[in-house]
Design an enzyme around this catalytic site. Structure first.
Site, PDB file in Angstrom:
ATOM      1  N   HIS A 174       0.517   1.610  -1.278  1.00 20.39           N
ATOM      2  CA  HIS A 174       1.490   2.213  -2.192  1.00 20.39           C
ATOM      3  C   HIS A 174       2.526   2.959  -1.355  1.00 20.39           C
ATOM      4  O   HIS A 174       2.167   3.682  -0.410  1.00 20.39           O
ATOM      5  CB  HIS A 174       0.821   3.262  -3.088  1.00 20.39           C
TER       6      HIS A 174
ATOM      7  N   GLU B 159      -8.367  -0.006  -7.822  1.00 17.52           N
ATOM      8  CA  GLU B 159      -8.481  -0.776  -9.065  1.00 17.52           C
ATOM      9  C   GLU B 159      -8.295  -2.276  -8.828  1.00 17.52           C
ATOM     10  O   GLU B 159      -8.930  -3.084  -9.502  1.00 17.52           O
ATOM     11  CB  GLU B 159      -7.435  -0.302 -10.076  1.00 17.52           C
ATOM     12  N   VAL B 160      -7.389  -2.613  -7.934  1.00 13.38           N
ATOM     13  CA  VAL B 160      -7.109  -4.040  -7.699  1.00 13.38           C
ATOM     14  C   VAL B 160      -7.697  -4.435  -6.345  1.00 13.38           C
ATOM     15  O   VAL B 160      -7.309  -3.887  -5.309  1.00 13.38           O
ATOM     16  CB  VAL B 160      -5.593  -4.315  -7.734  1.00 13.38           C
TER      17      VAL B 160
ATOM     18  N   HIS C  37      -3.667  -3.386  -0.580  1.00 14.90           N
ATOM     19  CA  HIS C  37      -2.272  -3.019  -0.850  1.00 14.90           C
ATOM     20  C   HIS C  37      -2.005  -1.610  -0.379  1.00 14.90           C
ATOM     21  O   HIS C  37      -2.907  -0.775  -0.320  1.00 14.90           O
ATOM     22  CB  HIS C  37      -1.935  -3.154  -2.338  1.00 14.90           C
TER      23      HIS C  37
ATOM     24  N   ASP D  52       5.524  -0.990  -8.669  1.00 14.08           N
ATOM     25  CA  ASP D  52       4.297  -0.755  -9.428  1.00 14.08           C
ATOM     26  C   ASP D  52       4.625  -0.749 -10.924  1.00 14.08           C
ATOM     27  O   ASP D  52       5.630  -0.186 -11.361  1.00 14.08           O
ATOM     28  CB  ASP D  52       3.665   0.590  -9.016  1.00 14.08           C
ATOM     29  N   ILE D  53       3.745  -1.350 -11.699  1.00 15.06           N
ATOM     30  CA  ILE D  53       3.988  -1.469 -13.148  1.00 15.06           C
ATOM     31  C   ILE D  53       3.866  -0.118 -13.861  1.00 15.06           C
ATOM     32  O   ILE D  53       4.460   0.083 -14.918  1.00 15.06           O
ATOM     33  CB  ILE D  53       3.029  -2.537 -13.753  1.00 15.06           C
TER      34      ILE D  53
HETATM   35  P1  AMP Z   1      -5.166   0.895  -6.811  1.00 11.30           P
HETATM   36  O1  AMP Z   1      -5.801   1.876  -7.743  1.00 11.30           O
HETATM   37  O2  AMP Z   1      -4.855   1.493  -5.465  1.00 11.30           O
HETATM   38  O3  AMP Z   1      -5.936  -0.398  -6.725  1.00 11.30           O
HETATM   39  O4  AMP Z   1      -3.717   0.570  -7.411  1.00 11.30           O
HETATM   40  C1  AMP Z   1      -3.447  -0.552  -8.177  1.00 11.30           C
HETATM   41  C2  AMP Z   1      -2.014  -0.406  -8.658  1.00 11.30           C
HETATM   42  O5  AMP Z   1      -1.574  -1.650  -9.147  1.00 11.30           O
HETATM   43  C3  AMP Z   1      -1.833   0.619  -9.782  1.00 11.30           C
HETATM   44  O6  AMP Z   1      -0.901   1.622  -9.374  1.00 11.30           O
HETATM   45  C4  AMP Z   1      -1.296  -0.230 -10.937  1.00 11.30           C
HETATM   46  O7  AMP Z   1      -0.334   0.446 -11.716  1.00 11.30           O
HETATM   47  C5  AMP Z   1      -0.695  -1.417 -10.212  1.00 11.30           C
HETATM   48  N1  AMP Z   1      -0.612  -2.646 -10.971  1.00 11.30           N
HETATM   49  C6  AMP Z   1      -1.585  -3.226 -11.706  1.00 11.30           C
HETATM   50  N2  AMP Z   1      -1.146  -4.365 -12.249  1.00 11.30           N
HETATM   51  C7  AMP Z   1       0.134  -4.528 -11.823  1.00 11.30           C
HETATM   52  C8  AMP Z   1       1.132  -5.525 -12.026  1.00 11.30           C
HETATM   53  N3  AMP Z   1       0.909  -6.606 -12.794  1.00 11.30           N
HETATM   54  N4  AMP Z   1       2.350  -5.366 -11.443  1.00 11.30           N
HETATM   55  C9  AMP Z   1       2.585  -4.277 -10.676  1.00 11.30           C
HETATM   56  N5  AMP Z   1       1.684  -3.311 -10.439  1.00 11.30           N
HETATM   57  C10 AMP Z   1       0.481  -3.433 -11.007  1.00 11.30           C
END
Ligand code: AMP
Length: 121
Positions: A107, A100-101, A105, A34-35
């Site tokens: 974690h 958010e994405v 996925h 994770d970034i």
């Molecule tokens: P969620 O809120 O469950 O959708 O988590 C999305 C996760 O993606 C967050 O923990 C972000 O820090 C992570 N994230 C967003 N962009 C990137 C990226 N380019 N590379 C790695 N992790 C990312």
């Protein structure tokens, strides 16, 4: 649930358009760090297929995709050393869960005591 957005950031990572710190890859999954890590170990595992969230994945994934993805999560947890002291899996699904994405996925969080499952906010 909205339609899959081909421009989401994890779709771009899968296409190699955006770099990631890769941990593991199989026919069914890609895992990377994770970034913005929220624990000493914070890995993300994503399926290769186009799934918006867990609900979408659980409905539409083939048995091979579901099994392959689940196996990948376990392999990644071992690869990053998360299994020694225990770890937490989180999959945020939809707005109330603060996803958010919009590409499914999981974690993997580990490396310190993680506290109670939810804060009270
Ligand atoms: P969620 O809120 O469950 O959708 O988590 C999305 C996760 O993606 C967050 O923990 C972000 O820090 C992570 N994230 C967003 N962009 C990137 C990226 N380019 N590379 C790695 N992790 C990312």
């Amino acid at each position: 649930m909205s339609a899959y957005d081909n421009n989401n950031i994890f779709a771009k990572i899968l296409l190699g358009e955006i770099p990631c710190k890769k941990i593991y890859e199989s026919d069914f999954a890609l895992a990377f760090h994770d970034i913005h890590p929220q624990a000493p170990i914070h890995a993300l595992v994503i399926p290769k297929g186009k799934f918006v969230d867990f609900a979408d994945f659980s409905k539409r994934a083939t048995e091979a995709e579901a099994a392959g993805f689940t196996k990948a999560v376990g392999i990644v947890a071992e690869t990053v050393g998360a299994h020694h002291q225990g770890y937490r899996l989180i999959s945020n699904c939809g707005a109330n869960a603060h996803q958010e994405v919009p590409h499914y996925h999981v974690h993997i969080l580990a490396g310190r005591p993680l506290g109670p499952m939810l804060n009270k906010a």
